[in-house]
Design an enzyme around this catalytic site. Structure first.
Site, mmCIF file in Angstrom:
data_model
loop_
_atom_site.group_PDB
_atom_site.id
_atom_site.type_symbol
_atom_site.label_atom_id
_atom_site.label_comp_id
_atom_site.label_asym_id
_atom_site.label_seq_id
_atom_site.Cartn_x
_atom_site.Cartn_y
_atom_site.Cartn_z
ATOM 1 N N VAL A 227 -1.650 -5.262 -6.834
ATOM 2 C CA VAL A 227 -1.950 -5.502 -5.435
ATOM 3 C C VAL A 227 -1.496 -6.925 -5.129
ATOM 4 C CG1 VAL A 227 -3.857 -3.873 -5.222
ATOM 5 C CG2 VAL A 227 -4.315 -6.202 -6.026
ATOM 6 N N SER A 228 -1.356 -7.263 -3.850
ATOM 7 C CA SER A 228 -0.722 -8.532 -3.482
ATOM 8 C C SER A 228 -1.664 -9.727 -3.545
ATOM 9 C CB SER A 228 -0.132 -8.428 -2.063
ATOM 10 O OG SER A 228 0.863 -7.425 -2.036
#
Length: 515
Positions: free
Chosen positions: A20-21
């Site tokens: 995930v970022s």
């Protein structure tokens, strides 16, 4: 049995990579868990044995080597050299949202003998397959750059509207409001410590950054950044120079100049300007770090022979320790000649008690304060009118410089104009704050007069019953210069501050009062 062993030996071993970022997506969402769940289902349906899972909560800006999880997986492959693995991704965009780094990562896996599989994309070695893969990788890069641009534009607009958008500095925290949305609010009690530190450095109570540092280190709830309970010196400088504490925001990297923020200020902008002036003026002598409350007059009493400050220390006798003040200046005729602490401090007690005015003077004192207050109030009214005129003139100068920038063709000239405008904008803020400051009322006068009379009426009592810090404050408030002490036990001419000089003059003239 042989067949089962052959199946086990040929079973494909898989590694799962999830990403995930941001850390927020990791803690507040279920992105990593859902990706891992889908990848495990895929591996189970394919008959793969999942050996390890490598999660990441950082985008890496497109570069996979900026992600700890990806680096760990490549290191794991290096450690298992020669063993074939299949790397399973939930989506092609989880690899690298950058065309160059996408194919570089493909090569890194190929060099380690690992193959890659994706739930949402079928890798093909044909020309058409490579073309489609390139297009999808380029699309991921485009989306990343577009998202980055949109986020930056929104952040710039937010700062231009007077809101801070970056990490909250110490003493401030983010809160959500129906009107402002997410904005800064004071983080108590840390904010109160910062108010004391910032105001103290501005008005000279803390004469150096080292004193500010020691004060904040002494505050138990103030966050420390070193294991020994200390604060790095550069962080003190960063705190002192931060305009956020004065209620203003700016973003120099985005060319957003200083402007009034919507969050509550811990100090005034004028105080912030005094802090910057003190910092730019250079170092000032700091208070001793090894202060000793047993000798409160150390540094405030001078030797009558050489005029240097006397020090204080304990001396060991045959049965116990004795407290002495002494001059340690080389070449002084009184060097190392000790004065018992009791003798020097008893004489100081007589000096401080002699400055205490009689009760008959207090009616006159209060009347004098009231008269001075009224005159100062009239003067402030006139000053506010003058500041408004100056503010109008500054606005005119800024508009004139903006017109000149439009007409200018030289980069150096434009830069000089912009620098001048930046200075005028700060001057504009300072004048606007002064011109718009509310004037104190009668209740404020009573509050100030009460505190002032308390110091003027009982300097000795406050000194005697106060802590070391209070005693140092009394010495600075009462005496304009250090006292000179001779070994005969006599203090020289005492130089007091203006309030005590006025009271002394009235007392010496034996003025009569009408009560």
């Amino acid at each position: 049995m042989v067949l089962q062993r052959m199946q086990t030996e040929t079973e494909t071993t898989a590694l799962i990579y999830c990403r995930v970022s941001t850390t927020q997506q990791k803690t507040q969402g279920s992105g990593l868990e859902s990706q891992e769940h889908r990848c495990r289902q895929y591996a189970e349906n394919k008959g793969y044995h999942v050996e390890m899972v490598f999660p990441d909560d950082a985008s890496g800006g497109g570069d996979f080597m900026n992600r700890p999880g990806m680096r760990a997986m490549l290191a794991y492959l290096d450690a298992q050299k020669g063993k074939p693995y299949t790397i399973v991704f939930d989506d092609l965009k989880r690899m690298a949202r950058d065309t160059e780094f996408h194919f570089k990562l493909r090569r890194e896996f190929a060099e380690r003998g690992a193959t890659i599989e994706c739930l949402n994309f079928n890798f093909e070695n044909s020309a058409e397959g490579k073309f489609i893969e390139t297009v999808i990788a380029a699309q991921g890069e485009l989306e990343r750059e577009q998202n980055r641009r949109q986020v930056k534009q929104k952040m710039i607009a937010r700062v231009e509207k007077g809101y801070w958008v970056f990490h909250a500095p110490v003493g401030l925290k983010y809160a959500t409001d129906r009107v402002h949305g997410k904005f800064l609010v004071p983080d108590e009690p840390i904010a109160e410590y910062l108010r004391e530190a910032l105001n103290g450095y501005a008005d000279g109570r803390f004469r150096s950054q080292a004193e500010v540092q020691r004060y904040l280190e002494s505050c138990a709830k103030f966050p420390k950044d070193l294991p020994n309970g200390k604060i790095r010196a550069w962080k003190i400088t960063k705190i002192l120079r931060n305009p956020l504490y004065a209620g203003y925001v700016q973003a120099k990297l985005w060319d957003v100049p200083l402007r009034r923020g919507h969050h509550e200020a811990l100090i005034s902008f004028a105080t912030h300007e005094r802090i910057l002036h003190n910092l730019d003026a250079g170092a000032r002598p700091a208070a001793r770090k090894d202060y000793n409350p047993d000798f409160p007059l150390r540094g405030h009493v001078l030797c009558s022979s050489c005029g240097k400050a006397m020090t204080g220390a304990w001396s060991k006798g045959c049965r116990r320790h004795y407290a002495y003040y002494r001059c340690v200046t080389r070449g002084c005729s009184l060097q190392s000649k000790s004065v018992p602490r009791a003798k020097l401090e008893d004489a100081f007690e007589d000096v401080l008690k002699s400055l205490q005015p009689t009760t008959q003077l207090f009616g006159l004192i209060k009347a004098m304060f009231k008269d001075a207050w009224d005159k100062r109030l009239e003067q402030t009214h006139a000053e506010q009118d003058r500041w408004r005129v100056e503010l109008k003139a500054v606005n005119g100068k800024i508009e004139d410089l903006l017109d000149r920038i439009v007409e200018a063709r030289s980069d150096s000239v434009i830069s000089a104009y912009e620098s001048r405008i930046e200075k005028l904008e700060r001057e504009k803020i300072r004048l606007a704050e002064k011109a718009g400051a509310p004037l104190p009322n009668e209740a404020r006068f009573e509050e100030c007069i009460e505190l002032s009379l308390k110091v003027l009426s009982r300097p000795w009592e406050i000194y005697k019953n106060g802590s070391y810090a209070v005693r140092q404050t009394v010495l600075r408030l009462v005496f304009s210069k250090p006292l000179t002490y001779s070994h005969e036990g006599v203090y020289g001419t005492v130089e007091t501050t203006l309030p005590f000089k006025v009271l002394g003059g009235i007392n010496n003239e034996k003025c009569e009062m009408v009560l």
